[in-house]
Write an enzyme that holds these catalytic residues in place. Structure first.
Site, PDB file in Angstrom:
ATOM      1  CB  CYS A 175      -0.970  -0.030   1.180  1.00 40.45           C
ATOM      2  SG  CYS A 175      -2.421   1.042   0.926  1.00 40.45           S
TER       3      CYS A 175
ATOM      4  CG  HIS B 287      -3.776  -3.623   3.378  1.00 37.28           C
ATOM      5  ND1 HIS B 287      -2.615  -3.205   3.980  1.00 37.28           N
ATOM      6  CD2 HIS B 287      -4.364  -2.512   2.852  1.00 37.28           C
ATOM      7  CE1 HIS B 287      -2.497  -1.895   3.835  1.00 37.28           C
ATOM      8  NE2 HIS B 287      -3.534  -1.453   3.146  1.00 37.28           N
TER       9      HIS B 287
END
Length: 481
Positions: A334, A426
């Site tokens: 991310c 994630h």
């Protein structure tokens, strides 16, 4: 409703344990937290986001996470301001004083979500936020006694004996509550006890004498398997570097994670910590990245540009380049992925002051942060980011067995040498096959480690047994009358 006499007293795990125990009794159970503050979040079935602790509690109930389990989520971006998420969607940013004025306007959303859960469940177990005794923040409260008064929820106080001062925290909380709020209290639970619990017996009478007979509903010993469950607060990362795993015939794989100032979704690393041949360390600010690491993982962050500057201020940019030149591997997740590129730009000031900065330059991509937040779950993990990343390295197939994972390349980028990888996914490493393929690239022929998700399920069952062995769950939940 479980409310704490302070922060980090263990409310989240107690709620998860009670939820799992009640679910095993055949009841439909749902967790609820009116307001949470955390940069560890999860994607819900509606395509919104809630705190990671409520997602774990939902799992304990055997239910998918829903935006109504945590209708107000604050995600800190600076020391005095947060992104405000209401019923799963970004409402905007607010400073501490602005949010204090905003709180009363959020109560209708909180009550709406609570009513939806109550209509669909036999039992709703509510978790407060922070401390019930923060009377300076009581005006417009939606997280603790303000919510309890609106709904008539019976309240059990949770106190952490491990930090000390537990008698003062309970008696002090009682003293600070007005009569209407005291009337909601059913009792208290002492949490995180170490040693002989009978030593606490004299304290029960002392507390009762000073609180009009408030009863002790249980003394819960320290739960050692909490390490197998995701932590919500970054305070859990302040421990020393991980020790070398025992019983190995050769040196462990060494993985280092820089502890960013706005680190987010750090439970992405939990599966690595569970691997028997991996030594995982969170590198604290002021410490260099060790020179003997096999893999450096750049984690998520709630403020990419600010943490990119923080990364450089620690000298980690120099350490990371040296690590790569020595043949080490790098994975960015991310915001960590965004930092690995050539440029990160936030022209509209979404995460802080408008601006742009040169990235770490290990991936040939660039990122523009915009107002649209991507919230998406999938078979390889979930996305939760504000920004679009593009460039020659984006979409390049990942090396080795990772190349066989369909859709992985589309979610990230890879350097041509295969030693620098980045993605928006994630929980990528929660997938056993993905984690095994990544670690096999570092050490070919290694044995596959334990199944991570099965480990979490076993820990939730053990937590339920642990909690209910030391408290009467029906009494704590107000179901004994």
């Amino acid at each position: 409703m479980l409310q704490g006499t302070g922060s980090d007293v263990g409310k989240s795990l107690l709620v998860a344990g009670l939820c799992r125990w009640l679910t095993r009794q055949g009841l439909t159970v749902r967790p609820f937290k009116p307001q949470n503050m955390s940069n560890n979040a999860a994607v819900t079935v509606e395509g919104g986001e809630i705190g990671r602790a409520q997602a774990l509690q939902a799992r304990a109930c055997g239910a998918p996470p829903s935006i109504h389990m945590n209708p107000v989520l604050l995600k800190p971006q600076t020391d005095v301001g947060s992104q405000v998420v209401v019923q799963g969607q970004v409402w905007g940013n607010a400073g501490a004083r602005d949010y204090a004025r905003l709180k009363p306007d959020l109560m209708p959303a909180v009550l709406d979500s609570a009513a939806r859960l109550r209509a669909a469940a036999d039992v709703v177990v509510v978790e407060g936020a922070g401390s019930a005794s923060e009377v300076n923040l009581r005006a417009g409260d939606i997280a603790n006694m303000g919510f309890a008064l609106e709904t008539g929820a019976p309240v059990v106080l949770v106190a952490d004996i491990d930090r000390g001062g537990v008698i003062a925290s309970l008696v002090g909380t009682w003293a600070l509550l007005p009569p209407a709020e005291r009337a909601l209290l059913r009792g208290y639970v002492i949490n995180k006890f170490r040693g002989d619990p009978s030593l606490f017996d004299p304290a029960v009478a002392m507390i009762a004498d000073r609180t009009d007979g408030l009863p002790c509903l249980g003394v819960v010993p320290w739960f050692h398997r909490a390490r197998d469950l995701p932590a919500e607060d970054a305070v859990a990362l302040e421990s020393p570097a991980a020790a070398r795993p025992d019983g190995l015939s050769r040196a462990p794989l060494k993985v280092g994670v820089p502890r960013l100032s706005r680190i987010a979704n750090f439970d992405d690393m939990d599966p690595l910590a569970a691997e028997p041949d991996v030594a995982l360390s969170f590198i604290q600010p002021g410490q260099p990245l060790p020179g003997d690491l096999d893999l450096v993982v750049l984690p998520g962050s709630k403020a990419t540009l600010a943490d990119l500057a923080f990364f450089r201020a620690q000298g980690w940019d120099v350490d990371l380049l040296a690590h790569w030149r020595r043949g080490g591997a790098v994975l960015g997740i991310c915001a960590g992925y965004q930092m690995l590129g050539r440029v990160v730009a936030d022209p509209d000031g979404i995460e802080g002051p408008p601006g742009a900065a040169e990235g770490l330059g290990l991936l040939d991509v660039e990122t523009v942060i915009g107002p649209t937040k991507t919230l998406r779950d999938g078979p390889l993990g979930y996305e939760m980011h504000m920004g679009v990343t593009s460039g020659p390295d984006a979409g390049r197939p990942w090396p080795g067995a990772l190349a066989a994972l369909e859709g992985l390349a589309a979610k990230g980028a890879a350097r041509a040498d295969g030693r620098v990888l980045g993605c928006y996914l994630h929980a990528l490493l929660h997938r056993d096959a993905t984690r095994a393929a990544l670690l096999a690239g570092l050490r070919p022929g290694r044995e596959v480690g334990p199944a991570f998700e099965a480990r979490v399920e076993a820990a939730l069952d053990a937590l339920a047994d642990h909690v209910t062995a030391h408290v009467d769950p029906l009494a704590v939940l107000g179901l004994d009358g």
